[in-house]
Design an enzyme around this catalytic site. Structure first.
Site, short mmCIF file in Angstrom:
data_model
loop_
_atom_site.label_atom_id
_atom_site.label_comp_id
_atom_site.label_asym_id
_atom_site.label_seq_id
_atom_site.Cartn_x
_atom_site.Cartn_y
_atom_site.Cartn_z
N CYS A 66 0.86 -1.41 0.06
CA CYS A 66 0.03 0.00 0.02
C CYS A 66 0.80 1.33 0.21
O CYS A 66 1.43 1.48 -1.02
CB CYS A 66 -1.00 -0.01 1.17
N HIS A 100 -3.76 -5.19 0.38
CA HIS A 100 -3.55 -5.23 1.56
C HIS A 100 -3.39 -6.79 1.97
O HIS A 100 -4.44 -7.70 2.46
CB HIS A 100 -4.37 -4.53 2.68
N GLU A 116 -1.82 -8.70 3.94
CA GLU A 116 -1.73 -9.08 5.30
C GLU A 116 -3.13 -9.25 6.12
O GLU A 116 -3.21 -10.13 6.99
CB GLU A 116 -0.84 -7.96 6.09
#
Ligand code: MN
Length: 241
Positions: free
Chosen positions: A112, A217, A219
């Site tokens: 990001c 994202h 994660e």
């Protein structure tokens, strides 16, 4: 032995605690690295030149996390009205850290804001706001007000990219919580993934051991999508060799 992965943190002014403001990072980044076999450490966003090589000498890999907008002075543009919040101390800290990591050829995974800082560190520029500057762009900021574990738009990758080898496919549904993106890629960066509107969602650095940036994202998707967990495993593997 687990490789040590440094994760860039942010200045958090939201917590009403004795020591606020705090330096922090989302726990999803920390868990994703840990579950992939890395030993995570959080790096504060106020590092100066004397810290960069000292820290990187003790780290096997670098994970650049999400966060604020970069100040456009870092890529030679005046700030526009639609620019979001900035932290220029963090900009200086991260740009120096990335440039030192590149010189030391450390594995880098940029997420990001991270892909944007990586791009600017290599001389690239950013759109300060997709909605204002890119006609027909999707609502990439859609999920800023929603849960990040939802995928909202597809990304199509270049078939011969390292990302395809890691993820095991060419098209993926990803989450999206950004209002900026790469405008002009920095030196050596290859664009390897785009959203259907053409917005750059993934880059790789050519002739480098491991340097991948993604605009989404992963994660926040590791629990629901094994391919996204494989990204962190690839970082840890690169950091182990
Ligand atoms: Mn997006």
């Amino acid at each position: 032995m687990r490789p040590i992965i440094g994760i860039t943190g942010r200045k958090d002014t939201s917590a009403r605690l004795v020591h606020s403001p705090m330096y922090s990072v989302g726990e999803t980044y920390v868990h994703a690295v840990h579950q992939a076999g890395g030993a995570p450490v959080i790096l504060p966003p106020m590092l100066a030149e004397a810290d960069w090589t000292a820290l990187l000498g003790r780290l096997e890999g670098l994970l650049l996390s999400g966060g604020e907008d970069l100040h456009p002075r870092q890529y030679g543009q005046p700030p526009e009205a639609w620019l979001g919040g900035v932290d220029e101390t963090r900009d200086t800290s991260e740009l120096g850290l990335i440039r030192a990591a590149l010189e030391m050829r450390k594995p880098i995974f940029a997420i990001c804001r991270g892909i944007q800082v990586l791009n600017v560190a290599l001389g690239g520029t950013l759109y300060q706001d997709l909605a204002a500057q890119v006609p027909g762009a999707l609502d990439h900021a859609f999920l800023m007000s929603r849960s990040l574990d939802q995928s909202i738009h597809p990304v199509t990758l270049e078939a011969d990219s390292a990302l395809v080898r890691i993820l095991g496919g060419v098209t993926f549904a990803v989450n999206s919580a950004h209002h900026q993106s790469i405008q002009t890629p920095g030196a050596g960066l290859r664009v390897v993934g785009r959203a259907p509107d053409g917005v750059i969602e993934a880059v790789e650095l050519a002739d480098y051991p491991f340097c991948i940036g993604v605009q989404w994202h992963p994660e926040a998707l590791v629990r629901s999508d094994p391919a996204m967990a494989a990204l962190f495993a690839a970082l840890v593997e690169a950091a182990s060799s």
